[in-house]
Design a protein around this motif. Structure first.
Motif, PDB file in Angstrom:
ATOM      1  N   GLU A  14       3.541  -2.639  -6.777  1.00  0.00           N
ATOM      2  CA  GLU A  14       3.468  -2.806  -8.228  1.00  0.00           C
ATOM      3  C   GLU A  14       2.051  -2.557  -8.734  1.00  0.00           C
ATOM      4  O   GLU A  14       1.851  -1.987  -9.818  1.00  0.00           O
ATOM      5  CB  GLU A  14       3.923  -4.214  -8.610  1.00  0.00           C
ATOM      6  N   LYS A  15       1.055  -2.947  -7.960  1.00  0.00           N
ATOM      7  CA  LYS A  15      -0.340  -2.693  -8.335  1.00  0.00           C
ATOM      8  C   LYS A  15      -0.608  -1.195  -8.403  1.00  0.00           C
ATOM      9  O   LYS A  15      -1.280  -0.703  -9.310  1.00  0.00           O
ATOM     10  CB  LYS A  15      -1.276  -3.345  -7.315  1.00  0.00           C
ATOM     11  N   LEU A  16      -0.065  -0.455  -7.432  1.00  0.00           N
ATOM     12  CA  LEU A  16      -0.223   1.001  -7.428  1.00  0.00           C
ATOM     13  C   LEU A  16       0.453   1.626  -8.643  1.00  0.00           C
ATOM     14  O   LEU A  16      -0.076   2.563  -9.247  1.00  0.00           O
ATOM     15  CB  LEU A  16       0.356   1.590  -6.143  1.00  0.00           C
ATOM     16  N   ARG A  17       1.626   1.121  -9.019  1.00  0.00           N
ATOM     17  CA  ARG A  17       2.319   1.641 -10.200  1.00  0.00           C
ATOM     18  C   ARG A  17       1.461   1.458 -11.456  1.00  0.00           C
ATOM     19  O   ARG A  17       1.386   2.351 -12.300  1.00  0.00           O
ATOM     20  CB  ARG A  17       3.666   0.935 -10.378  1.00  0.00           C
ATOM     21  N   LYS A  18       0.842   0.284 -11.573  1.00  0.00           N
ATOM     22  CA  LYS A  18       0.007   0.015 -12.742  1.00  0.00           C
ATOM     23  C   LYS A  18      -1.188   0.960 -12.788  1.00  0.00           C
ATOM     24  O   LYS A  18      -1.588   1.437 -13.859  1.00  0.00           O
ATOM     25  CB  LYS A  18      -0.464  -1.439 -12.728  1.00  0.00           C
ATOM     26  N   ALA A  43       3.332   2.682   3.900  1.00  0.00           N
ATOM     27  CA  ALA A  43       4.777   2.544   4.047  1.00  0.00           C
ATOM     28  C   ALA A  43       5.209   1.084   4.142  1.00  0.00           C
ATOM     29  O   ALA A  43       6.307   0.726   3.730  1.00  0.00           O
ATOM     30  CB  ALA A  43       5.251   3.316   5.279  1.00  0.00           C
ATOM     31  N   ASN A  44       4.336   0.250   4.697  1.00  0.00           N
ATOM     32  CA  ASN A  44       4.665  -1.156   4.858  1.00  0.00           C
ATOM     33  C   ASN A  44       4.017  -2.039   3.793  1.00  0.00           C
ATOM     34  O   ASN A  44       3.918  -3.260   3.964  1.00  0.00           O
ATOM     35  CB  ASN A  44       4.225  -1.634   6.252  1.00  0.00           C
ATOM     36  N   ALA A  45       3.565  -1.413   2.711  1.00  0.00           N
ATOM     37  CA  ALA A  45       2.919  -2.169   1.647  1.00  0.00           C
ATOM     38  C   ALA A  45       3.911  -3.141   1.020  1.00  0.00           C
ATOM     39  O   ALA A  45       5.098  -2.857   0.909  1.00  0.00           O
ATOM     40  CB  ALA A  45       2.366  -1.225   0.586  1.00  0.00           C
ATOM     41  N   SER A  46       3.407  -4.309   0.629  1.00  0.00           N
ATOM     42  CA  SER A  46       4.257  -5.321   0.025  1.00  0.00           C
ATOM     43  C   SER A  46       4.681  -4.890  -1.374  1.00  0.00           C
ATOM     44  O   SER A  46       4.115  -3.964  -1.957  1.00  0.00           O
ATOM     45  CB  SER A  46       3.504  -6.647  -0.056  1.00  0.00           C
ATOM     46  N   LYS A  47       5.673  -5.579  -1.921  1.00  0.00           N
ATOM     47  CA  LYS A  47       6.125  -5.275  -3.273  1.00  0.00           C
ATOM     48  C   LYS A  47       5.012  -5.503  -4.282  1.00  0.00           C
ATOM     49  O   LYS A  47       4.893  -4.772  -5.266  1.00  0.00           O
ATOM     50  CB  LYS A  47       7.337  -6.136  -3.617  1.00  0.00           C
ATOM     51  N   THR A  48       4.168  -6.512  -4.038  1.00  0.00           N
ATOM     52  CA  THR A  48       3.042  -6.780  -4.934  1.00  0.00           C
ATOM     53  C   THR A  48       2.059  -5.623  -4.923  1.00  0.00           C
ATOM     54  O   THR A  48       1.568  -5.194  -5.973  1.00  0.00           O
ATOM     55  CB  THR A  48       2.322  -8.073  -4.506  1.00  0.00           C
TER      56      THR A  48
END
Length: 289
Positions: free
Chosen positions: A247-251, A239-244
């Motif tokens: 985005e890595k998870l999306r990829k 829940a507190n993961a950074s935007k970076t």
């Protein structure tokens, strides 16, 4: 944007940010699909072309939006689920709903000719969908929602199958069939289908009885108890993961194949063998197994 005396109108815009750390379900429904199905002669009680088209459009939505965890469809409705960690559009409800609705509708219309080869769309008889967003605070609430939709699928399909057999093969009027089915339970409908028409409902295609589940496929895991609580812990950690990191998870999610299955999502086994759906953490790709 340059300032001007007209800029005050922005004050009329109201925030519609959905609660953080909740599951977001965007459910879309076909608008006026009874008339649409009559106009394009959908087969009764189920038109496999129409269902395959709905599923194909849903697959494209999941491909476009890696933030989606899972989707479930039946008839002319589809439910798209965003994980609690999703921060797409800063969780603005209107943006999430309109993006899902417009993306689904665009693909539905674009893919129409692939499934209705001899029946082109004609204005003004064009398909459209509406949508709404609902938040669920706990994983169990989300699972109960999905179970509710699948139970509804079974109940409606059993009724519709029986009704249309009585009308199309039994020669009854719509009114007479409706009257006879009033107050009947599942056993009564199963008996009508078997004794009058030689149909064993259990042998009907799973897509009609269970609906369609769309998700990203990773390496299946052995069934384990307590997977929901584990998944919730992983979700809280993200829940507190950074935007970076997001985005890595999306990829990683984009690399997974989006599949359509017609399976039981009420029992624990489906979720236990696919823990990435509830955890939001991509699993291991089958090729890497």
């Amino acid at each position: 944007m340059a300032n001007s005396k007209y800029e005050y109108v922005k004050a009329f815009e109201q925030p519609d940010i959905l609660l953080p750390n909740t599951w977001i379900v965007v459910r879309i429904d076909g608008r006026g699909f009874h008339k649409l199905s009559d106009r394009y002669a959908f087969q009764k009680p189920n038109d496999r072309r129409a269902l395959d088209l709905m599923n194909a459009a849903a697959v494209e939505v999941l491909k476009d939006l890696p933030d989606l965890a899972i989707a479930y469809g039946v008839s002319d409705e589809y439910s798209f689920v965003f994980h609690p960690t999703c921060e797409l559009f800063e969780r603005r409800g209107a943006k999430l709903v309109t993006t899902i609705v417009s993306t689904f509708t665009a693909h539905y219309i674009f893919l129409w000719s692939k499934y209705f080869v001899d029946t082109p769309l004609q204005s003004p008889h064009l398909p459209s969908f509406d949508g709404r967003a609902v938040m669920y605070p706990a994983t169990q609430n989300l699972r109960d929602y999905m179970s509710w939709r699948q139970v509804d699928c079974h109940i409606n399909n059993l009724y519709n199958t029986t009704f249309w057999m009585m009308v199309l093969r039994g020669g009854m009027s719509n009114t007479d069939a409706e009257e006879e089915l009033k107050g009947t339970v599942s056993a009564d409908k199963n008996e009508i289908l078997f004794k009058r028409f030689g149909i064993n409902y259990n042998n009907e295609e799973e897509v009609y009885k269970k609906g369609s589940v769309v998700y990203r496929q990773y390496q299946l895991e052995d069934s384990k108890t307590g997977s929901d609580s584990k998944a919730q812990s992983q979700a809280d950690a993200q829940a507190n993961a950074s935007k970076t990191q997001q985005e890595k998870l999306r990829k990683l999610r984009r690399k997974a194949q989006v599949v359509v299955e017609h399976v039981d999502i009420i029992k624990d086994e489906f979720w236990e063998r696919r823990p990435w759906i509830l955890s939001g953490k991509p699993g291991k790709l089958p090729a890497e197994a």
